[in-house]
Motif scaffolding. Structure first.
Motif, PDB file in Angstrom:
ATOM      1  N   LEU A 203       0.834  -1.201   0.000  1.00 43.41           N
ATOM      2  CA  LEU A 203       0.000   0.000   0.000  1.00 43.41           C
ATOM      3  C   LEU A 203       0.873   1.257   0.000  1.00 43.41           C
ATOM      4  O   LEU A 203       0.560   2.242  -0.666  1.00 43.41           O
ATOM      5  N   ALA A 204       1.991   1.190   0.720  1.00 49.67           N
ATOM      6  CA  ALA A 204       2.906   2.332   0.764  1.00 49.67           C
ATOM      7  C   ALA A 204       3.483   2.586  -0.622  1.00 49.67           C
ATOM      8  O   ALA A 204       3.519   3.724  -1.105  1.00 49.67           O
ATOM      9  N   ALA A 205       3.896   1.505  -1.290  1.00 48.88           N
ATOM     10  CA  ALA A 205       4.497   1.641  -2.616  1.00 48.88           C
ATOM     11  C   ALA A 205       3.489   2.204  -3.624  1.00 48.88           C
ATOM     12  O   ALA A 205       3.856   2.913  -4.560  1.00 48.88           O
ATOM     13  N   ALA A 206       2.197   1.898  -3.412  1.00 51.51           N
ATOM     14  CA  ALA A 206       1.164   2.377  -4.335  1.00 51.51           C
ATOM     15  C   ALA A 206       0.747   3.818  -3.990  1.00 51.51           C
ATOM     16  O   ALA A 206      -0.043   4.420  -4.718  1.00 51.51           O
ATOM     17  N   GLY A 207       1.255   4.332  -2.904  1.00 54.14           N
ATOM     18  CA  GLY A 207       0.881   5.687  -2.487  1.00 54.14           C
ATOM     19  C   GLY A 207      -0.565   5.772  -2.031  1.00 54.14           C
ATOM     20  O   GLY A 207      -1.207   6.821  -2.099  1.00 54.14           O
ATOM     21  N   ALA A 208      -1.107   4.647  -1.559  1.00 51.22           N
ATOM     22  CA  ALA A 208      -2.509   4.622  -1.135  1.00 51.22           C
ATOM     23  C   ALA A 208      -2.647   5.175   0.277  1.00 51.22           C
ATOM     24  O   ALA A 208      -1.737   5.050   1.093  1.00 51.22           O
ATOM     25  N   HIS A 209      -3.776   5.799   0.546  1.00 52.67           N
ATOM     26  CA  HIS A 209      -4.002   6.296   1.895  1.00 52.67           C
ATOM     27  C   HIS A 209      -5.318   5.766   2.463  1.00 52.67           C
ATOM     28  O   HIS A 209      -5.389   5.275   3.579  1.00 52.67           O
ATOM     29  N   ARG A 210      -6.377   5.894   1.650  1.00 52.31           N
ATOM     30  CA  ARG A 210      -7.692   5.467   2.135  1.00 52.31           C
ATOM     31  C   ARG A 210      -7.958   4.026   1.692  1.00 52.31           C
ATOM     32  O   ARG A 210      -8.068   3.733   0.508  1.00 52.31           O
ATOM     33  N   ILE A 211      -8.071   3.140   2.684  1.00 54.36           N
ATOM     34  CA  ILE A 211      -8.078   1.704   2.414  1.00 54.36           C
ATOM     35  C   ILE A 211      -9.363   1.072   2.940  1.00 54.36           C
ATOM     36  O   ILE A 211      -9.784   1.370   4.054  1.00 54.36           O
ATOM     37  N   ALA A 212      -9.977   0.210   2.138  1.00 51.66           N
ATOM     38  CA  ALA A 212     -11.112  -0.569   2.640  1.00 51.66           C
ATOM     39  C   ALA A 212     -10.712  -2.041   2.727  1.00 51.66           C
ATOM     40  O   ALA A 212     -10.034  -2.563   1.848  1.00 51.66           O
TER      41      ALA A 212
ATOM     42  N   GLY B 175     -16.017  -4.896  -4.195  1.00 48.86           N
ATOM     43  CA  GLY B 175     -14.930  -4.654  -3.232  1.00 48.86           C
ATOM     44  C   GLY B 175     -13.548  -4.838  -3.829  1.00 48.86           C
ATOM     45  O   GLY B 175     -12.608  -4.112  -3.508  1.00 48.86           O
ATOM     46  N   ALA B 176     -13.412  -5.794  -4.718  1.00 55.19           N
ATOM     47  CA  ALA B 176     -12.102  -6.056  -5.321  1.00 55.19           C
ATOM     48  C   ALA B 176     -11.896  -5.245  -6.596  1.00 55.19           C
ATOM     49  O   ALA B 176     -10.911  -5.399  -7.292  1.00 55.19           O
ATOM     50  N   LEU B 177     -12.866  -4.378  -6.896  1.00 54.14           N
ATOM     51  CA  LEU B 177     -12.898  -3.752  -8.227  1.00 54.14           C
ATOM     52  C   LEU B 177     -12.765  -2.230  -8.208  1.00 54.14           C
ATOM     53  O   LEU B 177     -12.204  -1.641  -9.130  1.00 54.14           O
ATOM     54  N   VAL B 178     -13.305  -1.593  -7.168  1.00 49.51           N
ATOM     55  CA  VAL B 178     -13.522  -0.143  -7.252  1.00 49.51           C
ATOM     56  C   VAL B 178     -12.283   0.722  -7.101  1.00 49.51           C
ATOM     57  O   VAL B 178     -12.261   1.850  -7.585  1.00 49.51           O
ATOM     58  N   ALA B 179     -11.270   0.248  -6.397  1.00 48.99           N
ATOM     59  CA  ALA B 179     -10.126   1.119  -6.108  1.00 48.99           C
ATOM     60  C   ALA B 179      -8.991   0.894  -7.109  1.00 48.99           C
ATOM     61  O   ALA B 179      -8.897  -0.171  -7.700  1.00 48.99           O
ATOM     62  N   PRO B 180      -8.140   1.896  -7.296  1.00 45.70           N
ATOM     63  CA  PRO B 180      -7.034   1.750  -8.252  1.00 45.70           C
ATOM     64  C   PRO B 180      -6.024   0.658  -7.882  1.00 45.70           C
ATOM     65  O   PRO B 180      -5.328   0.140  -8.750  1.00 45.70           O
ATOM     66  N   THR B 181      -5.959   0.328  -6.591  1.00 43.92           N
ATOM     67  CA  THR B 181      -5.051  -0.744  -6.174  1.00 43.92           C
ATOM     68  C   THR B 181      -5.838  -1.824  -5.451  1.00 43.92           C
ATOM     69  O   THR B 181      -6.676  -1.524  -4.604  1.00 43.92           O
ATOM     70  N   HIS B 182      -5.584  -3.068  -5.808  1.00 48.37           N
ATOM     71  CA  HIS B 182      -6.235  -4.190  -5.140  1.00 48.37           C
ATOM     72  C   HIS B 182      -5.177  -5.153  -4.629  1.00 48.37           C
ATOM     73  O   HIS B 182      -4.349  -5.631  -5.392  1.00 48.37           O
TER      74      HIS B 182
ATOM     75  N   ILE C 226      -3.983  -0.731 -22.610  1.00 48.50           N
ATOM     76  CA  ILE C 226      -3.996   0.214 -21.499  1.00 48.50           C
ATOM     77  C   ILE C 226      -4.497  -0.522 -20.266  1.00 48.50           C
ATOM     78  O   ILE C 226      -5.509  -1.221 -20.321  1.00 48.50           O
ATOM     79  N   VAL C 227      -3.798  -0.363 -19.170  1.00 45.26           N
ATOM     80  CA  VAL C 227      -4.174  -1.054 -17.947  1.00 45.26           C
ATOM     81  C   VAL C 227      -4.887  -0.094 -17.004  1.00 45.26           C
ATOM     82  O   VAL C 227      -4.481   1.066 -16.874  1.00 45.26           O
ATOM     83  N   GLY C 228      -5.981  -0.572 -16.397  1.00 48.90           N
ATOM     84  CA  GLY C 228      -6.712   0.254 -15.435  1.00 48.90           C
ATOM     85  C   GLY C 228      -7.799   1.081 -16.081  1.00 48.90           C
ATOM     86  O   GLY C 228      -7.664   2.290 -16.234  1.00 48.90           O
ATOM     87  N   VAL C 229      -8.879   0.443 -16.500  1.00 43.67           N
ATOM     88  CA  VAL C 229      -9.987   1.205 -17.054  1.00 43.67           C
ATOM     89  C   VAL C 229     -11.013   1.388 -15.932  1.00 43.67           C
ATOM     90  O   VAL C 229     -10.955   2.371 -15.203  1.00 43.67           O
ATOM     91  N   HIS C 230     -11.913   0.427 -15.779  1.00 41.88           N
ATOM     92  CA  HIS C 230     -12.916   0.589 -14.722  1.00 41.88           C
ATOM     93  C   HIS C 230     -12.538  -0.151 -13.459  1.00 41.88           C
ATOM     94  O   HIS C 230     -13.048   0.125 -12.386  1.00 41.88           O
ATOM     95  N   GLY C 231     -11.642  -1.082 -13.573  1.00 39.12           N
ATOM     96  CA  GLY C 231     -11.162  -1.818 -12.410  1.00 39.12           C
ATOM     97  C   GLY C 231      -9.773  -1.326 -12.036  1.00 39.12           C
ATOM     98  O   GLY C 231      -9.311  -0.315 -12.547  1.00 39.12           O
TER      99      GLY C 231
ATOM    100  N   LYS D 201      -5.767  -0.649 -11.474  1.00 36.52           N
ATOM    101  CA  LYS D 201      -4.556  -0.592 -12.302  1.00 36.52           C
ATOM    102  C   LYS D 201      -3.504  -1.558 -11.766  1.00 36.52           C
ATOM    103  O   LYS D 201      -2.707  -2.073 -12.515  1.00 36.52           O
ATOM    104  N   ARG D 202      -3.502  -1.715 -10.442  1.00 35.30           N
ATOM    105  CA  ARG D 202      -2.505  -2.580  -9.810  1.00 35.30           C
ATOM    106  C   ARG D 202      -3.199  -3.712  -9.056  1.00 35.30           C
ATOM    107  O   ARG D 202      -4.091  -3.455  -8.244  1.00 35.30           O
TER     108      ARG D 202
END
Lengths: 201, 467
Positions: A52-61, A128-135, A181-186, A188-189
């Motif tokens: 999560l740190a490497a992805a620069g994520a902050h808000r996590i579900a 849940g596994a789909l909405v955020a840029p990082t899963h 292109i990676v990361g359309v509606h689901g 990216k990572r």
């Protein structure tokens, strides 16, 4: 006449006899644009935090299929100053769902031959596994099945609820001049943490 | 789209328009070659033919008693809490969907790419009802913004350049977007995310309906299929009745076939298996799920010589290998289905009046038969349609007269010899003088081809002398 017991000879979505499931899973996931790492129970939380740190994520579900490990992971992430919520608590709040940087889920199964993870509406929810840029997906290695045929045999007993979904690597499109292109509606990572153990504290 | 291109123009006219677009003739072969190459690569070391045979068996077995499979599917869907509607034709299907939208007080609709919804011309009907409809597949979104039509089953904007996509999306953005596929995609993602979050109804097609479990299967790469069936409070799936497969086990054969033949992938990024509305204790999902089972000419094909066309799983592979489609693209076919499958389906669904000439748009090379994941004998079906057209007297009189003369001349050795001598001589002289194009209908045929100059002495007469 074709013989279905020999499906692996015909379909690349099955595992060959004696082929190593874990090795194949990791290779196929990578080919699909995802990444994975094998960890022991003691390394799980550290691996999730680092990803999560490497992805620069902050808000996590975190989704319910993390089971007993969910509060443990939540606590560790909170200590590391992440903004952590339970996905089921915010799923109806569109704005909150939209704001997510990453989700961490478990899974019902993983398919070795295709590098797919399998989630259900009851656990990770539909999105849940789909909405955020990082899963980040935690896969207990005991949940690996050989190929699609094994998964389909197992499916009715997985308790997926109203939806069972296979997902393989990140979301992708090649609609514009066949450029991938990676990361359309689901996401990216997609990072899979293969846990040699069970999700419990 | 008020004017129907199928009735207002001929295939030749439409093809000429498409052939004048240099990008199309470069992009379509390039894109389709990638799909075919990836298919071969993914199946290297595997018996693709064996898997095709399994797929064919599943489809043939299902079509042999389609009503039984549909009854099982309907029971299972209902048991899963899904509302099932039957639509005899396009108008009935539109009416079901409009009614569901109306009764659920919907204002916004998001759509997953679906050939069935194209087939029933759903979007204009919904828009006329005052609904805001958004296509969420990136390619379909661009097609919708342009008031265009998709030109390939899997790759709807195969005919558009990146510059054209940029122009379209820049218009929506109200500013110049960068000329970069990744940034254009990011822009569309944000726009469409709003649409997903605000939508009341999600409408999808169905790649398969699994009878034993009452499950609708959606296969996508972008994830829009999953978003459309997760976020809105209503999900409607429009499914052609022939898309039923008996069991989940059959899905482990059909999935690698559709993704392999469609995009050359082992599996697509997302496969959703939907078995009802949001259940007790589930965090998200629609309150209600509807399945509209679309006949629209399908049942009428059961028991006819065209039954096998119902095996089609809409993967687009026959388009990828068709030498005609690869040159003229999907729009030349005039309706929603292009390529070999379109040349068969269009006259069968719309009648020979509108699509009767499409089976002529084929070289009968059989490449479509060889790649079809469920082994539909497309070129036999094309021939049968040609035969029917001639039997019905629908072929132009000149074509019929030419065929009659041909048959008369070649049915006796003497006449054959005379005709080939004279004909060969004429062609030799005309070709030498560069006058082939002045030969009337023959000239039009010769214009696009290099005509070999006939030998001075025909082969058979050389044989005679040597004996």
């Amino acid at each position: 006449m074709s013989d279905r017991t020999q499906l692996w000879r015909m379909a690349p979505t099955e595992l060959a006899p004696h082929e190593d499931a874990l090795t194949r899973f990791q290779a196929e996931l990578e080919r699909a644009g995802g990444s994975s790492v094998s960890v022991g129970p003691g390394e799980l939380v550290g691996e999730i935090t680092a990803t999560l740190a490497a992805a620069g994520a902050h808000r996590i579900a975190l989704t319910a299929d993390l089971g007993d490990a969910r509060p443990v992971i939540a606590q560790a992430l909170e200590i590391a100053r992440y903004d952590v919520v339970d996905y089921d608590a915010i799923a109806d709040d569109r704005a909150a769902v939209r704001d997510l940087d990453a989700t961490v889920t478990g899974c019902l199964a993983a398919v070795a031959a295709t590098g797919s993870i399998v989630t259900g509406a009851t656990g990770a929810g539909r999105a849940g596994a789909l909405v955020a840029p990082t899963h980040v997906c935690v896969v207990e290695t005991r949940r690996l099945v050989d190929g699609l045929a094994s998964l389909m045999r197992l499916a009715p007993r997985l308790g997926a609820g109203s939806m069972m979904a296979l997902q393989t690597g990140p979301s992708r499109t090649a609609d514009i001049e066949k450029t991938l292109i990676v990361g359309v509606h689901g996401p990216k990572r997609v990072h899979v943490v293969l846990l040699d153990g069970v999700l419990a504290d | 789209m008020s004017e129907d291109p199928l009735t207002s123009s001929t295939f030749a006219e439409r093809a000429r328009v498409q052939l004048a677009k240099p990008f199309l003739r470069e992009a379509v072969p390039r894109a389709t070659d990638i799909a075919v190459r990836d298919l071969r690569e993914r199946f290297a070391g595997h018996d693709y033919d064996g898997l095709r045979e399994l797929g064919r068996e599943i489809r043939a077995r299902t079509m042999a008693d389609l009503e039984d499979a549909l009854a099982t599917l309907t029971d299972a869907l209902v048991a899963n809490g899904i509302h099932v509607h039957h639509a005899a034709d396009a108008a009935a299907a539109r009416e079901h969907i409009r009614r569901i939208c109306r009764e659920s007080d919907a204002t916004r609709v998001v759509k997953v790419k679906s050939m069935a919804t194209e087939e029933i011309a759903l979007n204009p009907a919904l828009v006329a009802d005052g609904l805001e409809v958004t296509e969420t597949d990136l390619g379909e979104y661009v097609v919708q913004l342009d008031g265009d039509r998709p030109s390939h089953i899997i790759a709807p904007i195969i005919h558009k350049t990146r510059a054209e996509v940029r122009e379209t999306l820049s218009r929506v953005a109200g500013r110049e977007l960068p000329d970069d596929a990744s940034e254009l995609t990011d822009f569309a993602r944000e726009r469409l995310r709003d649409a997903f979050m605000d939508a009341d109804v999600g409408i999808s097609g169905a790649n398969f309906g699994v009878a034993e479990t009452g499950t609708i299967v959606l296969v996508t790469n972008e994830g829009n299929g999953r978003m459309c069936t997760s976020m809105p409070r209503i999900h409607i799936a429009l499914m052609g009745i022939e898309r039923v497969i008996p069991t989940l086990e059959d899905l482990s054969v059909m999935l690698p076939l559709i993704t392999g033949a469609g995009t050359g992938q082992l599996i697509t990024s997302y496969v959703s298996m939907l078995s009802g509305p949001r259940g007790e204790g589930e965090p998200d999902g629609p309150e209600a799920m509807h399945v509209v089972l679309l006949d629209n000419g399908r049942r009428a094909l059961l028991g006819t010589e065209y039954q096998e066309v119902l095996h089609c799983i809409r993967c687009g592979a026959c388009q990828n290998v068709c030498p005609v489609y690869r040159q003229v693209g999907g729009h030349a076919y005039g309706w929603v289905y292009g390529g070999p499958i379109g040349a068969v389906l269009t006259p069968l669904f719309l009648g020979t009046e509108a699509g009767g000439e499409l089976p002529q748009a084929s070289s009968l090379c059989g490449a479509c038969d060889d790649i079809c994941p469920v082994k539909i004998p497309l070129h036999d079906l094309l021939l049968q349609l040609r035969r029917t057209r001639v039997d019905d007297g629908a072929a132009p009189w000149r074509e019929r007269l030419a065929a009659e003369l041909w048959a008369w001349a070649w049915s006796s050795p003497r006449r054959y010899r005379v005709v080939t001598r004279i004909g060969g001589g004429v062609v030799r002289v005309m070709a030498a003088a560069g006058l082939m194009s002045s030969l009337g209908p023959l000239g039009r045929w010769a214009r696009g081809r290099t005509i070999p100059t006939p030998a001075r002495r025909p082969f058979h007469s050389r044989g005679e002398r040597d004996v």
